[in-house]
Design a protein around this motif. Sequence first.
Motif, PDB file in Angstrom:
ATOM      1  N   TYR A  99      -2.549  -0.685  -2.635  1.00 36.12           N
ATOM      2  CA  TYR A  99      -3.157  -0.145  -3.825  1.00 36.12           C
ATOM      3  C   TYR A  99      -4.721  -0.564  -3.553  1.00 36.12           C
ATOM      4  O   TYR A  99      -5.401  -0.517  -4.843  1.00 36.12           O
ATOM      5  N   CYS A 100      -5.150  -1.173  -2.479  1.00 36.36           N
ATOM      6  CA  CYS A 100      -6.672  -1.516  -2.474  1.00 36.36           C
ATOM      7  C   CYS A 100      -7.718  -0.418  -2.564  1.00 36.36           C
ATOM      8  O   CYS A 100      -7.309   0.678  -1.998  1.00 36.36           O
ATOM      9  N   GLN A 134      -2.301   5.652  -7.461  1.00 38.02           N
ATOM     10  CA  GLN A 134      -2.911   5.974  -6.398  1.00 38.02           C
ATOM     11  C   GLN A 134      -2.711   4.860  -5.319  1.00 38.02           C
ATOM     12  O   GLN A 134      -3.014   3.617  -5.722  1.00 38.02           O
ATOM     13  N   TYR A 135      -2.107   5.204  -4.197  1.00 35.43           N
ATOM     14  CA  TYR A 135      -1.993   4.076  -3.202  1.00 35.43           C
ATOM     15  C   TYR A 135      -1.867   5.061  -1.751  1.00 35.43           C
ATOM     16  O   TYR A 135      -1.670   6.083  -1.958  1.00 35.43           O
ATOM     17  N   VAL A 136      -1.891   4.259  -0.882  1.00 37.78           N
ATOM     18  CA  VAL A 136      -1.585   4.582   0.713  1.00 37.78           C
ATOM     19  C   VAL A 136      -0.277   3.910   0.921  1.00 37.78           C
ATOM     20  O   VAL A 136      -0.152   2.754   0.332  1.00 37.78           O
ATOM     21  N   ILE A 137       0.175   4.300   2.092  1.00 31.10           N
ATOM     22  CA  ILE A 137       1.334   3.627   2.757  1.00 31.10           C
ATOM     23  C   ILE A 137       0.960   2.960   3.956  1.00 31.10           C
ATOM     24  O   ILE A 137       0.464   3.687   4.855  1.00 31.10           O
ATOM     25  N   LEU A 164      -3.630  -6.373  16.046  1.00 32.32           N
ATOM     26  CA  LEU A 164      -3.413  -5.163  15.510  1.00 32.32           C
ATOM     27  C   LEU A 164      -3.289  -5.002  14.061  1.00 32.32           C
ATOM     28  O   LEU A 164      -2.867  -6.058  13.461  1.00 32.32           O
ATOM     29  N   ASP A 165      -3.748  -3.919  13.573  1.00 31.81           N
ATOM     30  CA  ASP A 165      -3.646  -3.729  12.000  1.00 31.81           C
ATOM     31  C   ASP A 165      -2.705  -3.157  11.509  1.00 31.81           C
ATOM     32  O   ASP A 165      -1.752  -2.617  12.151  1.00 31.81           O
ATOM     33  N   ASP A 166      -2.366  -3.284  10.173  1.00 33.02           N
ATOM     34  CA  ASP A 166      -1.317  -2.752   9.366  1.00 33.02           C
ATOM     35  C   ASP A 166      -1.905  -1.157   9.040  1.00 33.02           C
ATOM     36  O   ASP A 166      -2.296  -1.003   8.230  1.00 33.02           O
ATOM     37  N   LEU A 167      -1.681  -0.389  10.079  1.00 30.54           N
ATOM     38  CA  LEU A 167      -2.304   0.897   9.808  1.00 30.54           C
ATOM     39  C   LEU A 167      -1.611   1.913   8.921  1.00 30.54           C
ATOM     40  O   LEU A 167      -0.506   1.789   8.591  1.00 30.54           O
ATOM     41  N   ILE A 168      -2.459   2.667   8.309  1.00 35.44           N
ATOM     42  CA  ILE A 168      -2.008   3.731   7.033  1.00 35.44           C
ATOM     43  C   ILE A 168      -1.093   4.772   7.742  1.00 35.44           C
ATOM     44  O   ILE A 168      -1.582   5.378   8.730  1.00 35.44           O
ATOM     45  N   ILE A 169       0.316   4.978   7.291  1.00 32.69           N
ATOM     46  CA  ILE A 169       1.041   5.987   7.965  1.00 32.69           C
ATOM     47  C   ILE A 169       0.978   7.168   6.910  1.00 32.69           C
ATOM     48  O   ILE A 169       1.576   8.197   7.269  1.00 32.69           O
ATOM     49  N   CYS A 170       0.617   7.011   5.545  1.00 32.64           N
ATOM     50  CA  CYS A 170       0.611   8.120   4.649  1.00 32.64           C
ATOM     51  C   CYS A 170      -0.575   7.851   3.763  1.00 32.64           C
ATOM     52  O   CYS A 170      -0.986   6.883   2.953  1.00 32.64           O
ATOM     53  N   ARG A 171      -1.444   9.064   3.627  1.00 33.09           N
ATOM     54  CA  ARG A 171      -2.591   8.911   2.642  1.00 33.09           C
ATOM     55  C   ARG A 171      -2.250   9.174   1.075  1.00 33.09           C
ATOM     56  O   ARG A 171      -1.282   9.255   0.805  1.00 33.09           O
ATOM     57  N   ASN A 173      -2.755  11.479  -0.719  1.00 32.58           N
ATOM     58  CA  ASN A 173      -2.600  12.826  -1.066  1.00 32.58           C
ATOM     59  C   ASN A 173      -1.028  13.085  -0.739  1.00 32.58           C
ATOM     60  O   ASN A 173      -0.506  14.166  -0.816  1.00 32.58           O
ATOM     61  N   GLY A 174      -0.273  11.994  -0.135  1.00 32.16           N
ATOM     62  CA  GLY A 174       1.161  12.397   0.312  1.00 32.16           C
ATOM     63  C   GLY A 174       1.137  12.852   1.603  1.00 32.16           C
ATOM     64  O   GLY A 174       2.363  13.026   2.138  1.00 32.16           O
ATOM     65  N   ILE A 175       0.227  13.159   2.450  1.00 32.47           N
ATOM     66  CA  ILE A 175       0.110  13.773   3.624  1.00 32.47           C
ATOM     67  C   ILE A 175       0.154  12.417   4.931  1.00 32.47           C
ATOM     68  O   ILE A 175      -0.507  11.655   4.778  1.00 32.47           O
TER      69      ILE A 175
END
Length: 468
Positions: A99-100, A134-137, A164-171, A173-175
């Motif tokens: 949620y950052c 609003q959040y990313v995954i 390594l980073d905890d990369l974003i796998i979902c934006r 907008n849900g994509i």
Amino acid sequence: MKIITRFAPSPTGFLHIGGVRTALYSWLFSRRNKGLFILRMEDTDIYRSNNKSINSIINGLKWLNINWDKDPFFQTNNIYKYMLIIKKMLNDGNAYKCYCSKNRLNLLRNYQIKNKIKPRYDKFCTNFIKKKKQYVIRFRNPNNGFVIFNDKIRGLIKINNKELDDLIICRENGIPTYNFSSVIDDINMNITHIIRGVEHINNTPRQINIFKVLNQKIPKYAHVSIILDKNKKKLSKRNCINDINEYKKKGYIPEAIINYILKLGWSYKNKEIFTINEMKKCFSFKNFIKSNSIFDIKKLNWLNQNYMKKMPIVKIKKKILSYIDNINLNINKIPKIESVIKLFKKRCKNLIEMVKLFKYIYKKKILLNYFMFKKILKFKHIYKILIIIYNKFKKNKFWNNNNINLIILKIKKQFKLKMYEICMPLRIIITGNIKTPNINDIIYIIKKKTVLYRINQIINIIYNFKNN
């Protein structure tokens, strides 16, 4: 094991040289091993992906004869399946919601850079439950251990998971993002080998960790060298020199383009020119070059010219018809286009240059600029010589190269001139150029009536110039 490779461009711009090379290497490897080659459009960047880019990629590959198996695959048609897997990863604890705000992430990054800490997400939202719209995954990357893989070009590579980073796998907008969608597609398509640019090597350990948590077989990776321009800077996607469709417009031969791009990071003994079958036969990972490659337009021109020299006239005729139409040139009158191509094909770097060079042959008038006209006037006795040439050409009943040459030689001897002093003004008057094939050949192929018209045109202009 059936070899399956893929070319997975993001359709956010034109098909560029680096993309063609990735497609070519992947295609050659699959074809050599009697496997499959898949074209996959990674179009999850919905704001930047567009149909113009898709058409550029598809048409460019077709022009180069890099054919793919099955229909092109579009990631946006598979979003529902991606989300099912992400949902399972959330439930299994392999992913979490973040949620950052952008402001917090920017402050974090600036702090890390200032304190010489490698910029990466600080896992602030790990195990953090919060109800917010609003959040990313993010993927929960392992905290310990190493990612180890044997790159087919660069050898053994070992990366500490702490890097390594905890990369974003979902934006928001849900994509799903590239790194995640790419892995799921590679799994579903049973991709065995991934060939791509070395700039993607940072993505590889992250993607391998996703393969691992999903308990899937990891493909073999090969990261090819960077292509640099003549200034040793990476080829810009915004530079037209990098757009493969620009080479099509300029009249390059697709086989020459393929041959040249093949050599940008790969070599086989001292061989320079390959047929497609030779490429398939010789292609292997052991012949890759680790160092960066330089894109040299002069080398490409040399190679393209070499292909044009060997190309049958009938094939060149077929290829240049569209260029001829673009400049509104009527080639249905004499001389026959085949004889013109024969005269010019060894002199030109590409097809459009050929058309531009020979277009004067099919025009009635040659319009000389002031510079060219002044150049003609500098030659000795030019007015008198042109009148003599005109009369001798007009009386000549046997219009052939030998008779044309004899007339020029007699006048040269009569006026005690060098061959250049007759041929150069004739070349300018008849063609409007200072560089052409042998002037005797040009005079013969243009035909007597047109040659006489052009010479007489200049005689009259010189006469008026001298008497005004």
